[in-house]
Scaffold this motif. Structure first.
Motif, PDB file in Angstrom:
ATOM      1  N   ILE A 347      38.591  36.301  28.650  1.00 50.95           N
ATOM      2  CA  ILE A 347      39.885  36.299  29.351  1.00 50.95           C
ATOM      3  C   ILE A 347      40.269  37.716  29.760  1.00 50.95           C
ATOM      4  N   SER A 348      40.042  38.684  28.876  1.00 57.28           N
ATOM      5  CA  SER A 348      40.389  40.065  29.186  1.00 57.28           C
ATOM      6  C   SER A 348      39.563  40.588  30.352  1.00 57.28           C
ATOM      7  N   VAL A 349      38.274  40.281  30.349  1.00 55.58           N
ATOM      8  CA  VAL A 349      37.427  40.709  31.475  1.00 55.58           C
ATOM      9  C   VAL A 349      37.886  40.050  32.758  1.00 55.58           C
ATOM     10  N   ASP A 350      38.271  38.786  32.685  1.00 52.07           N
ATOM     11  CA  ASP A 350      38.759  38.074  33.867  1.00 52.07           C
ATOM     12  C   ASP A 350      40.029  38.735  34.398  1.00 52.07           C
ATOM     13  N   PHE A 351      40.955  39.099  33.497  1.00 51.89           N
ATOM     14  CA  PHE A 351      42.183  39.780  33.923  1.00 51.89           C
ATOM     15  C   PHE A 351      41.861  41.131  34.568  1.00 51.89           C
ATOM     16  N   GLU A 352      40.944  41.867  33.956  1.00 47.68           N
ATOM     17  CA  GLU A 352      40.597  43.188  34.484  1.00 47.68           C
ATOM     18  C   GLU A 352      40.002  43.088  35.882  1.00 47.68           C
ATOM     19  N   LEU A 353      39.070  42.159  36.065  1.00 41.87           N
ATOM     20  CA  LEU A 353      38.453  42.001  37.379  1.00 41.87           C
ATOM     21  C   LEU A 353      39.451  41.443  38.389  1.00 41.87           C
ATOM     22  N   GLY A 354      40.359  40.561  37.927  1.00 43.36           N
ATOM     23  CA  GLY A 354      41.370  40.029  38.832  1.00 43.36           C
ATOM     24  C   GLY A 354      42.297  41.121  39.332  1.00 43.36           C
ATOM     25  N   ASP A 355      42.703  42.027  38.435  1.00 42.04           N
ATOM     26  CA  ASP A 355      43.539  43.148  38.860  1.00 42.04           C
ATOM     27  C   ASP A 355      42.792  44.062  39.816  1.00 42.04           C
ATOM     28  N   ARG A 356      41.485  44.225  39.563  1.00 40.10           N
ATOM     29  CA  ARG A 356      40.707  45.107  40.433  1.00 40.10           C
ATOM     30  C   ARG A 356      40.545  44.487  41.819  1.00 40.10           C
ATOM     31  N   ARG A 357      40.326  43.173  41.867  1.00 40.63           N
ATOM     32  CA  ARG A 357      40.183  42.524  43.172  1.00 40.63           C
ATOM     33  C   ARG A 357      41.504  42.517  43.944  1.00 40.63           C
ATOM     34  N   SER A 358      42.609  42.307  43.215  1.00 39.10           N
ATOM     35  CA  SER A 358      43.905  42.255  43.898  1.00 39.10           C
ATOM     36  C   SER A 358      44.312  43.608  44.448  1.00 39.10           C
ATOM     37  N   SER A 359      43.786  44.675  43.858  1.00 42.59           N
ATOM     38  CA  SER A 359      44.150  46.011  44.309  1.00 42.59           C
ATOM     39  C   SER A 359      43.052  46.649  45.145  1.00 42.59           C
ATOM     40  N   ALA A 360      42.136  45.853  45.668  1.00 41.16           N
ATOM     41  CA  ALA A 360      41.040  46.401  46.468  1.00 41.16           C
ATOM     42  C   ALA A 360      41.605  47.082  47.709  1.00 41.16           C
ATOM     43  N   GLY A 361      41.231  48.311  47.906  1.00 41.25           N
ATOM     44  CA  GLY A 361      41.703  49.061  49.062  1.00 41.25           C
ATOM     45  C   GLY A 361      42.975  49.833  48.815  1.00 41.25           C
TER      46      GLY A 361
END
Length: 818
Positions: A347-361
């Motif tokens: 779950i933590s990895v999913d949250f981390e990657l989700g935040d990274r994808r949402s802030s792409a760019g």
């Protein structure tokens, strides 16, 4: 006449009333009349059936005095009640107790702090009295509520506030002692009571300034400190409450702790939460520890959507609880702990990657802060997994190792963790963190035999090619292998890669190779060799990779090497040298020189371990020559920050390399079976190689499958032959060709007679796989499905896409067009 009437009326009053009235003096400052109190006590003991009436009358007088604010007579009445309680222990005391409790309730309801403290002191004295028979009708709901309210006193005078809080805590302690000794003690453990008692104690415990003073097993504070400090008194009451908890009511006592910590936001920072659960774990009975761990895991599931720091705080509390519980009974929660933690890791990895994808760019500070917070959560989970696993007994630790390894995403196997939606980056993060957890679990693990440490269901996924795609993954796999292979703590002595002048100075500890270890190497030795061989061929290797590879070879030599394994390790070292010389994989020059340095450091170590003088002399001569002519082939030079690398390795002389024929000559005189040295090492091919996303093993293995077994390293080094007239004449000589064919057949027969079955199978399988791949390519090019208007399916990045073809662009056969 009126005086006579009064005397007559007084004489007509019941005796117990006259005795009660006589204990009250005209001036309340004079205190209790002791002579009359002795008479009342004697009367109560002689006629216990009158106790209920005495109590009712005393209660009536006390109520009247409270209303009239005559507090002096109130003190006298309570003193008389206390003396009667201490003197009378018969069954008839039950009705008297009801009157007593009614009077205590009146005092607690008053707004006067002195009366509240007086009532609390009387109740505490009553709580210490052991009654002969249980009271089935008596309840303490009012006292629980009132004492809990007193624990939260907010009086403007600090001294009065402290006095009332101490009285409330002592009252709760009295309720607990009275109810747990009663037959109906289950009533106090009901949730409605625990929800008042536990937060009241925690509220006062939180006021202490030095939290660290309470960490650890129960202490024994001095009497003055215990009475004057509400925090210390609350802590001791809390410990006593938990110490009296049993199997059925443990959860009711622990759950209000979570509610209090949530309500007051005490998970971040979590110092108080950690101290609370240390107190809980040290206070409860050891066999109930798993109940607390289950409650922490359940609360972690409830708060899984909270901020990362809150989850990290809960996990830190779990770590402290596990550290204490692992020393004793942990019950059935072992797998549950790991399963829950691994789930939250995903779950933590999913949250981390989700935040990274949402802030792409758009790299914002808040997003980077969230990612770092998630890393804190992940590190806390890994630390908890490792600490818990390292404190388990060996038989349980081996099961946990298998369990964690089963969760590592490996291509071609099934895992319980769902990583399909995480992508390559998320899968790699999961692999790294699980291997780090596994590294902590295996730390200090000492198996009696290597088979117990590396069973096939554990070894196969650990050495999977899927875990070789990243430099950090390979490092973790090798470190896990070191923990399991090193059973004599020699790894620290072998740290770093270097040419060791005298191995005896290291004082290596080793035992005789057991029969089980010999059997393990016969079955699984090729897997270990293959992993090291392929690990050396990776382009992203850094210095740490070569250091760990050297340590792996050295530990295998110490722990698992008999004469047969020594020959296999030498063949592996020569094969690694061939990788650097021939360079079929187009490795960078640093990697090639690093492999040469690795082989030099290992053969120097191996030659001194087996102590064959001729072998040591050959290795030392090569190393000495390298130090003079090609120092970049030695680890002391190549791994420096600034090292001049050669442009090529083809022009180097043979005296810079370790030669197979020289090694065979040196070992042959010492009783070693050197026939197998003439057979080049070829790694096994596994089914996963054909499924892996990495390049096929068929492409990585040298084409030396087809060469003669007699072609040793000396021949490969000098692979350029001068073309002369005699050579051309010999080439067209038919007799010469026939002799070469005979020699070739003889060598092939000799190879099949002397080479190990595993290597023969590996060579045959390599040829079969190569043929199969070529046939598959031919069939794919020649046999194509006819075009369809619905389109053709193409697979890109693991997803199927259909490309439709318009009808007017399709080419039909002539017979189909009219």
């Amino acid at each position: 006449i009126s005086a006579g009437v009064c005397c007559c009326c007084a004489a007509l009053r019941p005796r117990y009333k006259r005795l009660v009235d006589n204990i009250f003096p005209e001036d309340p400052k004079d205190g209790l009349v002791k002579a009359d109190m002795e008479k009342l006590t004697f009367y109560a003991v002689s006629a216990p059936e009158k106790l209920d009436r005495i109590g009712a009358y005393l209660a009536e007088r006390l109520t009247r005095d409270v209303v009239r604010h005559r507090y002096g007579y109130v003190l006298i009445a309570m003193e008389a009640l206390d003396q009667l309680l201490m003197a009378c222990h018969s069954q008839s005391i039950k009705p008297f107790v009801e009157s007593f409790l009614h009077m205590v309730a009146k005092l607690l309801e008053s707004g006067e702090p002195k009366l509240q403290v007086l009532g609390t002191n009387s109740f505490v004295k009553f709580a210490n009295i052991e009654e002969d028979t249980p009271s089935y009708h008596r309840r303490y709901d009012f006292f629980v509520s009132r004492f809990s309210a007193m624990c939260h006193s907010c009086d403007h005078d600090p001294e009065i506030q402290t006095e009332i809080r101490i009285a409330g805590i002592r009252g709760i302690q009295g309720v607990v002692r009275k109810t747990v000794n009663d037959e109906l003690r289950a009533t106090i453990w009901e949730p409605q009571h625990m929800d008042k008692i536990v937060p009241s104690l925690l509220f006062n415990m939180h006021k202490i300034e030095d939290i660290d003073s309470r960490i650890g097993p129960p202490s024994s504070p001095t009497g003055g400190e215990k009475e004057e400090n509400p925090a210390v008194l609350a802590e001791n009451c809390f410990r006593e409450l938990l110490g009296r908890a049993t199997y059925g009511n443990m959860n009711n006592a622990v759950r209000p702790v979570f509610a209090h910590l949530d309500h007051h936001r005490l998970w971040d920072p979590n110092e108080f939460a950690v101290s609370c659960f240390k107190i809980i774990m040290y206070s409860i009975q050891a066999q109930y520890s798993h109940h607390v761990i289950q409650e922490i895991l359940g609360h972690l599931d409830v708060r899984k959507r909270d901020s990362p720091r809150v989850r990290a705080g809960i996990i830190q509390v779990l770590l402290e609880a596990v550290a204490i519980a692992a020393k004793g009974s942990i019950g059935p929660t072992v797998l549950e702990v790991f399963n829950t933690l691994l789930k939250h890791l995903r779950i933590s990895v999913d949250f981390e990657l989700g935040d990274r994808r949402s802030s792409a760019g758009s790299a914002t500070f808040s997003t980077s802060s969230k990612e770092s917070d998630e890393r804190i959560v992940q590190n806390a989970i890994i630390q908890t997994i490792g600490f818990f696993g390292s404190n388990l007994p060996d038989y349980q630790r081996s099961e946990i190792m298998m369990y964690i390894m089963g969760k590592v995403p490996v291509l071609g196997t099934s895992q319980s963790l769902d990583t399909t939606h995480l992508g390559d980056l998320g899968t790699r993060r999961i692999q790294i963190m699980l291997l780090r957890s596994l590294l902590m679990v295996t730390s200090g693990y000492k198996a009696t035999t290597i088979t117990n440490a590396l069973p096939p269901p554990f070894l196969d996924p650990l050495l999977s090619p899927s875990l070789m795609e990243d430099s950090e993954l390979r490092q973790l796999v090798l470190e896990v292998l070191h923990n399991l292979i090193d059973r004599h703590d020699n790894r620290a002595k072998l740290r770093g890669i270097r040419v060791i002048p005298d191995v005896s100075d290291l004082k290596i500890k080793r035992d005789k190779i057991s029969r089980q270890d010999v059997s393990f190497m016969k079955k699984h030795g090729q897997q270990l060799y293959r992993h090291i061989y392929l690990g050396c061929k990776e382009e992203d290797n850094v210095q740490k990779n070569f250091e760990l590879l050297f340590t792996s070879l050295a530990l295998m030599t110490i722990e698992l090497a008999n004469e047969e394994v020594v020959i296999d390790l030498i063949r592996l070292a020569i094969a690694l040298q061939d990788i650097a010389i021939i360079n079929e994989d187009n490795l960078p020059m640093f990697n090639r020189c690093g492999i040469m340095a690795l082989v030099a450091a290992y053969l120097n170590f191996l030659s001194q371990m087996i102590a064959v003088p001729a072998f040591c002399q050959h290795v030392s001569k090569v190393i000495e020559t390298r130090s003079l002519e090609a120092s970049y082939f030695l680890p002391e030079t190549i791994f420096k920050d600034k090292c001049n690398l050669p442009k090529s390795l083809e022009k180097h002389e043979k005296n810079l390399f370790f030669l197979t024929n020289k090694i065979a000559e040196s070992l042959g005189g010492s009783g070693y079976s050197v026939e197998r040295l003439s057979v080049p090492y070829v790694p096994q091919v596994t089914d996963e190689d054909r499924l892996s996303r990495r390049k096929s093993i068929v492409d990585t293995v040298s084409i030396q499958v087809d060469i003669l077994p007699g072609n040793n390293t000396e021949d490969k080094v000098d692979n350029t032959e001068e073309i002369t007239f005699e050579a051309l004449k010999k080439a067209i000589d038919n007799n010469g060709l026939e002799e070469q064919e005979k020699e070739k057949r003889r060598l092939v027969i000799e190879k099949f007679q002397k080479a190990p079955f595993e290597e023969i199978a590996a060579q045959c399988e390599t040829k079969a796989n190569l043929l199969h791949d070529r046939l598959a390519q031919i069939l794919e090019l020649t046999i194509r499905p006819p075009p369809s208007p619905s389109g053709t399916m193409t697979i890109t990045a693991g997803h199927a896409h259909y490309q439709s073809v318009p009808v007017y662009e399709m080419k039909f056969p002539d017979l189909c067009v009219y």
